[in-house]
Design a protein around this motif. Structure first.
Motif, PDB file in Angstrom:
ATOM      1  N   ALA A 133       1.453  -0.930  -0.060  1.00  0.00           N
ATOM      2  CA  ALA A 133       0.393  -0.143  -0.564  1.00  0.00           C
ATOM      3  C   ALA A 133       0.973   1.288  -0.066  1.00  0.00           C
ATOM      4  O   ALA A 133       1.769   1.264   0.393  1.00  0.00           O
ATOM      5  CB  ALA A 133      -0.864   0.145   0.899  1.00  0.00           C
ATOM      6  N   VAL A 134       0.570   2.538  -0.646  1.00  0.00           N
ATOM      7  CA  VAL A 134       0.936   3.331  -0.360  1.00  0.00           C
ATOM      8  C   VAL A 134      -0.044   4.372   0.078  1.00  0.00           C
ATOM      9  O   VAL A 134      -1.222   5.238  -0.049  1.00  0.00           O
ATOM     10  CB  VAL A 134       0.755   4.049  -1.660  1.00  0.00           C
ATOM     11  CG1 VAL A 134       1.555   5.358  -2.092  1.00  0.00           C
ATOM     12  CG2 VAL A 134       2.646   3.449  -2.799  1.00  0.00           C
ATOM     13  N   LEU A 135       0.719   5.278   1.170  1.00  0.00           N
ATOM     14  CA  LEU A 135      -0.228   6.024   1.716  1.00  0.00           C
ATOM     15  C   LEU A 135       0.093   7.566   1.490  1.00  0.00           C
ATOM     16  O   LEU A 135       1.002   7.766   1.287  1.00  0.00           O
ATOM     17  CB  LEU A 135      -0.047   6.248   3.271  1.00  0.00           C
ATOM     18  CG  LEU A 135       0.119   4.767   3.998  1.00  0.00           C
ATOM     19  CD1 LEU A 135       0.898   3.183   3.220  1.00  0.00           C
ATOM     20  CD2 LEU A 135      -0.635   5.023   5.381  1.00  0.00           C
ATOM     21  N   THR A 136      -0.802   8.659   1.603  1.00  0.00           N
ATOM     22  CA  THR A 136      -0.639   9.476   1.511  1.00  0.00           C
ATOM     23  C   THR A 136      -0.851  10.662   2.666  1.00  0.00           C
ATOM     24  O   THR A 136      -1.930  10.886   2.983  1.00  0.00           O
ATOM     25  CB  THR A 136      -1.607  10.471   0.374  1.00  0.00           C
ATOM     26  OG1 THR A 136      -1.539   9.604  -0.318  1.00  0.00           O
ATOM     27  CG2 THR A 136      -1.651  11.903   0.084  1.00  0.00           C
ATOM     28  N   ALA A 137      -0.052  11.080   3.323  1.00  0.00           N
ATOM     29  CA  ALA A 137      -0.057  12.260   3.816  1.00  0.00           C
ATOM     30  C   ALA A 137       0.124  13.590   3.530  1.00  0.00           C
ATOM     31  O   ALA A 137       0.397  13.919   2.934  1.00  0.00           O
ATOM     32  CB  ALA A 137       1.069  12.228   5.496  1.00  0.00           C
ATOM     33  N   GLN A 168      -5.041   9.205   2.288  1.00  0.00           N
ATOM     34  CA  GLN A 168      -5.572   7.888   2.182  1.00  0.00           C
ATOM     35  C   GLN A 168      -4.680   7.002   1.590  1.00  0.00           C
ATOM     36  O   GLN A 168      -3.076   7.539   1.909  1.00  0.00           O
ATOM     37  CB  GLN A 168      -5.968   8.864   0.321  1.00  0.00           C
ATOM     38  CG  GLN A 168      -6.245   8.127  -0.797  1.00  0.00           C
ATOM     39  CD  GLN A 168      -6.661   8.856  -1.868  1.00  0.00           C
ATOM     40  OE1 GLN A 168      -6.743  10.200  -1.927  1.00  0.00           O
ATOM     41  NE2 GLN A 168      -5.533   8.432  -3.388  1.00  0.00           N
ATOM     42  N   ILE A 169      -5.005   5.565   1.266  1.00  0.00           N
ATOM     43  CA  ILE A 169      -4.320   4.738   1.194  1.00  0.00           C
ATOM     44  C   ILE A 169      -4.434   4.079  -0.072  1.00  0.00           C
ATOM     45  O   ILE A 169      -5.781   4.087  -0.862  1.00  0.00           O
ATOM     46  CB  ILE A 169      -4.877   4.082   2.258  1.00  0.00           C
ATOM     47  CG1 ILE A 169      -4.634   4.033   4.019  1.00  0.00           C
ATOM     48  CG2 ILE A 169      -3.981   2.584   1.972  1.00  0.00           C
ATOM     49  CD1 ILE A 169      -5.815   4.535   4.385  1.00  0.00           C
ATOM     50  N   ASP A 170      -3.850   3.581  -1.101  1.00  0.00           N
ATOM     51  CA  ASP A 170      -3.889   3.380  -2.186  1.00  0.00           C
ATOM     52  C   ASP A 170      -3.576   1.735  -2.134  1.00  0.00           C
ATOM     53  O   ASP A 170      -2.200   1.587  -2.136  1.00  0.00           O
ATOM     54  CB  ASP A 170      -3.235   4.511  -3.372  1.00  0.00           C
ATOM     55  CG  ASP A 170      -3.808   5.699  -3.653  1.00  0.00           C
ATOM     56  OD1 ASP A 170      -4.712   6.268  -3.837  1.00  0.00           O
ATOM     57  OD2 ASP A 170      -3.283   6.683  -3.057  1.00  0.00           O
ATOM     58  N   PHE A 171      -3.939   1.198  -2.894  1.00  0.00           N
ATOM     59  CA  PHE A 171      -3.335  -0.075  -3.637  1.00  0.00           C
ATOM     60  C   PHE A 171      -3.794  -0.548  -4.727  1.00  0.00           C
ATOM     61  O   PHE A 171      -4.528   0.089  -5.190  1.00  0.00           O
ATOM     62  CB  PHE A 171      -4.710  -1.086  -2.965  1.00  0.00           C
ATOM     63  CG  PHE A 171      -4.688  -0.845  -1.359  1.00  0.00           C
ATOM     64  CD1 PHE A 171      -3.699  -1.753  -0.079  1.00  0.00           C
ATOM     65  CD2 PHE A 171      -5.561  -0.282  -0.801  1.00  0.00           C
ATOM     66  CE1 PHE A 171      -4.024  -1.666   1.002  1.00  0.00           C
ATOM     67  CE2 PHE A 171      -6.206  -0.074   0.210  1.00  0.00           C
ATOM     68  CZ  PHE A 171      -5.387  -0.940   1.702  1.00  0.00           C
TER      69      PHE A 171
END
Length: 287
Positions: A133-137, A168-171
């Motif tokens: 996962a890639v997290l947006t802060a 947000q969390i991107d998969f």
């Protein structure tokens, strides 16, 4: 069993929340409260300010995108559990959520809250680890993307800066011909897992494992990617012997232990659960 005195804040917009986080001393963000509130009641943490993100609508969403699946940090776990988009695009999340507390817990708990709390026994951080996962802060100075591999900074500690909020969390898109499974062992249903395993396996048209992702919870202070097991599986044809070999390799990996669950016990559990997760994931990939 009562928290120390604090001032409650309920911002309506993300900029307002970021301003509070950046300017208030000893502030904590409330993102569901299923972990934070018990800690406050036991006075393990004693914030002077509590910033509730529950009234910021832009932080709660589930969207299919050209790049995969995007989920807002304040999206309730129950909403994810009931989402057809998640069922289609990221079924491992559903498998993991079935092990998260009770329905009442999932009604209030959020995906972002669980990821930021980073309990090594929690299901969602292990799943995010397995899925890259890639997290947006977001902070007052802008936004940044964080690969989950870089997100844990230590036990119950994320790499978020003090003035940042997870947005947000991107998969990534779900691989073709892929199956997944989440297995854990807990003393009772809905208890914290002693050990958990999240697995994704993809097959090519010849039945060869083209991709394998495995992560373990409960064996280290942070969710742990089992890269050596992934390498062992990739390029091989699935078989009972291969799965047994993978389980033995997982059981041989070092684990942290405590008085209740020694390291040797956790390692042995990791081996058994790895085999169970791989059997189920491969069956689903073949189907």
């Amino acid at each position: 069993m009562k928290p120390s005195p604090f001032t409650y804040h309920a911002p309506r917009t993300l900029p307002e929340a970021l301003e509070l986080v950046a300017t208030l001393h000893n502030a904590r963000v409330l993102a569901g409260g299923q972990s934070l509130m018990p800690m406050m009641n036991y006075r393990v943490v004693q914030p002077e300010h509590l910033i509730d993100l529950g009234r910021i609508p832009e932080l709660a969403f589930i969207e299919e995108t050209p790049h995969g699946l995007a989920i807002g940090a304040m999206t309730a776990q129950r909403a994810i559990e009931r989402s057809e988009a998640v069922r289609k695009s990221c079924p491992l999340l559903l498998d993991a959520l079935y092990h998260v507390g009770h329905q009442q817990t999932r009604n209030r708990g959020t995906i972002g809250g669980s990821l930021c709390h980073l309990d090594p026994s929690a299901e969602l951080p292990v799943t995010a680890c397995a899925l890259d996962a890639v997290l947006t802060a977001a902070g007052k100075n802008g936004r940044r993307r964080i690969a989950f591999a870089d997100f844990p900074a230590g036990y119950l500690t994320s790499s978020l800066e003090p003035d940042e909020i997870l947005m947000q969390i991107d998969f990534d898109p779900w691989p073709e011909r892929a199956g997944s499974a989440f297995e854990e062992y807990a003393v009772r249903p809905a208890d914290f897992a002693i050990v958990s395993i999240a697995a994704v396996v993809a097959l090519d048209r010849n039945g060869i494992i083209s991709q394998a992702r495995l992560a373990a919870g409960g064996v280290a202070p942070v969710p742990t990617r089992l890269t050596s097991i992934e390498t062992l599986l990739t390029g091989e044809r699935a078989s009972a012997a291969l799965i047994e070999h993978a389980g033995a390799a997982a059981a041989a990996l070092p684990a942290d232990g405590d008085d209740a669950n020694p390291a040797e016990y956790r390692s042995e559990l990791a081996g058994h659960l790895t085999q169970r997760a791989l059997v189920k994931a491969l069956q689903r990939a073949q189907a």
